[in-house]
Every structure is written in structure tokens, then in C-alpha cells.
Design a protein around this motif. Structure first.
Motif, PDB file in Angstrom:
ATOM      1  N   GLU A  21       0.694  -1.112   0.053  1.00 18.63           N
ATOM      2  CA  GLU A  21      -0.085   0.135  -0.129  1.00 18.63           C
ATOM      3  C   GLU A  21       0.806   1.412  -0.029  1.00 18.63           C
ATOM      4  O   GLU A  21       0.411   2.508  -0.037  1.00 18.63           O
ATOM      5  CB  GLU A  21      -0.913   0.035   1.111  1.00 18.63           C
ATOM      6  N   ARG A  22       2.107   1.055  -0.177  1.00 17.95           N
ATOM      7  CA  ARG A  22       2.935   2.239  -0.099  1.00 17.95           C
ATOM      8  C   ARG A  22       2.748   3.268  -1.213  1.00 17.95           C
ATOM      9  O   ARG A  22       2.600   2.605  -2.360  1.00 17.95           O
ATOM     10  CB  ARG A  22       4.678   1.809   0.203  1.00 17.95           C
ATOM     11  N   ASN A  23       2.905   4.448  -1.021  1.00 18.87           N
ATOM     12  CA  ASN A  23       2.908   5.505  -2.173  1.00 18.87           C
ATOM     13  C   ASN A  23       4.241   5.448  -2.939  1.00 18.87           C
ATOM     14  O   ASN A  23       5.252   5.869  -2.300  1.00 18.87           O
ATOM     15  CB  ASN A  23       2.428   6.752  -1.686  1.00 18.87           C
ATOM     16  N   LEU A  24       4.072   4.944  -3.903  1.00 18.68           N
ATOM     17  CA  LEU A  24       5.466   4.819  -4.826  1.00 18.68           C
ATOM     18  C   LEU A  24       6.186   6.088  -5.183  1.00 18.68           C
ATOM     19  O   LEU A  24       7.189   6.443  -5.104  1.00 18.68           O
ATOM     20  CB  LEU A  24       5.243   3.925  -6.142  1.00 18.68           C
ATOM     21  N   VAL A  25       5.152   7.236  -5.361  1.00 11.55           N
ATOM     22  CA  VAL A  25       5.621   8.501  -5.774  1.00 11.55           C
ATOM     23  C   VAL A  25       6.340   9.000  -4.625  1.00 11.55           C
ATOM     24  O   VAL A  25       7.666   9.628  -4.587  1.00 11.55           O
ATOM     25  CB  VAL A  25       4.495   9.467  -5.991  1.00 11.55           C
ATOM     26  N   GLN A  26       5.691   8.947  -3.323  1.00  8.65           N
ATOM     27  CA  GLN A  26       6.438   9.467  -2.060  1.00  8.65           C
ATOM     28  C   GLN A  26       7.950   8.686  -1.809  1.00  8.65           C
ATOM     29  O   GLN A  26       8.768   9.387  -1.625  1.00  8.65           O
ATOM     30  CB  GLN A  26       5.754   9.330  -0.985  1.00  8.65           C
ATOM     31  N   LEU A  27       7.785   7.381  -2.312  1.00  2.00           N
ATOM     32  CA  LEU A  27       9.185   6.713  -2.205  1.00  2.00           C
ATOM     33  C   LEU A  27      10.143   7.370  -3.317  1.00  2.00           C
ATOM     34  O   LEU A  27      11.348   7.492  -2.697  1.00  2.00           O
ATOM     35  CB  LEU A  27       8.847   5.142  -2.415  1.00  2.00           C
ATOM     36  N   MET A  28       9.638   7.223  -4.177  1.00  2.00           N
ATOM     37  CA  MET A  28      10.673   8.136  -5.376  1.00  2.00           C
ATOM     38  C   MET A  28      11.224   9.670  -4.935  1.00  2.00           C
ATOM     39  O   MET A  28      12.245   9.916  -4.752  1.00  2.00           O
ATOM     40  CB  MET A  28      10.020   8.135  -6.712  1.00  2.00           C
TER      41      MET A  28
END
Length: 168
Positions: free
Chosen positions: A99-106
């Protein structure tokens, strides 16, 4: 002279060996990183090794504090990044990973890379005036210490990769 450099390089490897062993023995639980105390000790050894290898002249000594400060700042920022990654890893369940936000991760990764680039730029800027004053012999010793340290790191990474392959 080469003996002094070899002894200094051996000191770095001997100091780093317990850290590498500790990381390896705890790999079954997950990737762990050395403590702040261990990293500070390792940074102290790294700084002392480089300085001993260079055998700075009195005229060159005036450039050393900026280099040492940049090395220590880079090590401190690296530790902070490791701690942030460990916090994320510890607070993430397998379900949360999906469920992690991939945009935030990037974006976090980009910030981390920007900080690493800034640290490296500061280190290069600190080294530049000193490096210009080094003799060819000092540059050779610096290259040797760098090569030994880099080879040790590469060997450690390869060993960890091989160990992970064996676990699968």
C-alpha cells in the motif's frame, strides 16, 4: 614508507572486520548497520589512516581540517540515512509495503541522492586545495589507501551477495 601505508590500511581492515562480522551474523534477522559508536570509531580510523598515509607537510596541514570535517559530515549523514531506512523497514508490515505510495518513495529516494551528491561535492571541494599541494608520492599513497579501502568494501559486498544467494 609503504610499510606505514600498509599498516594503516591493515588497521582499517582489522577495525572494520568485527563490524562486517556483526552485520553478517545478524543477516538472518534482517540487514543491520553498525551502531553510531562503531561508525564514529570507524570514521576516526579512516581519518587517521588517510592522514598518516599522506604524511602532510606543515604547509599542507592548514588544509586538513576542512577535509576532516567533510569526511565526518558525510559519515554522519550516511548514518542518518541508514537510520531512516531502518525505521521504515521496522515500521512496515508486508501488507503496508503493497500500500506504500510509490511517488513518495521516489521523492524520498531523490532527496537522499541529492544529499549524497551534496556531501560528495563538499568533500571534493574540501580536498581540492589540499590535493593541489600533494607531491606525486603523496598522491600515490592516497591512491593506494583508496584502492585498499575500495577493494575491502567490494569484497564485503560480494561476500554478502554470495551469502544471500546461498540462503535462497
Amino acid at each position: 614508507m609503504i610499510k606505514k601505508v600498509a599498516v594503516a590500511a591493515a588497521a582499517v581492515l582489522v577495525t572494520a572486520s568485527p563490524l562486517a562480522y556483526a552485520a553478517e551474523t545478524s543477516s538472518s534477522v534482517g540487514v543491520t548497520h553498525p551502531s553510531v559508536t562503531d561508525l564514529n570509531a570507524l570514521t576516526d580510523v579512516r581519518v587517521a589512516t588517510i592522514k598518516a598515509a599522506l604524511q602532510l607537510t606543515p604547509d599542507q596541514e592548514k588544509y586538513w581540517p576542512a577535509v576532516e570535517d567533510a569526511i565526518r559530515a558525510r559519515a554522519k549523514n550516511r548514518q542518518a540515512r541508514w537510520e531512516r531506512v531502518a525505521e521504515l523497514r521496522d515500521s512496515s508490515s508486508p501488507e503496508a509495503l503493497h500500500e506504500r505510495n510509490l511517488v513518495q518513495l521516489m521523492q524520498r529516494r531523490a532527496e537522499s541522492l541529492s544529499q549524497r551528491a551534496l556531501d560528495l561535492k563538499k568533500l571534493a571541494d574540501a580536498w581540492e586545495p589540499l590535493y593541489k599541494t600533494l607531491s606525486q608520492e603523496q598522491k600515490k599513497r592516497m591512491a593506494f589507501v583508496t584502492l585498499v579501502a575500495t577493494r575491502g568494501i567490494r569484497d564485503r559486498i560480494e561476500h554478502r551477495i554470495d551469502s544471500e544467494d546461498d540462503d535462497e
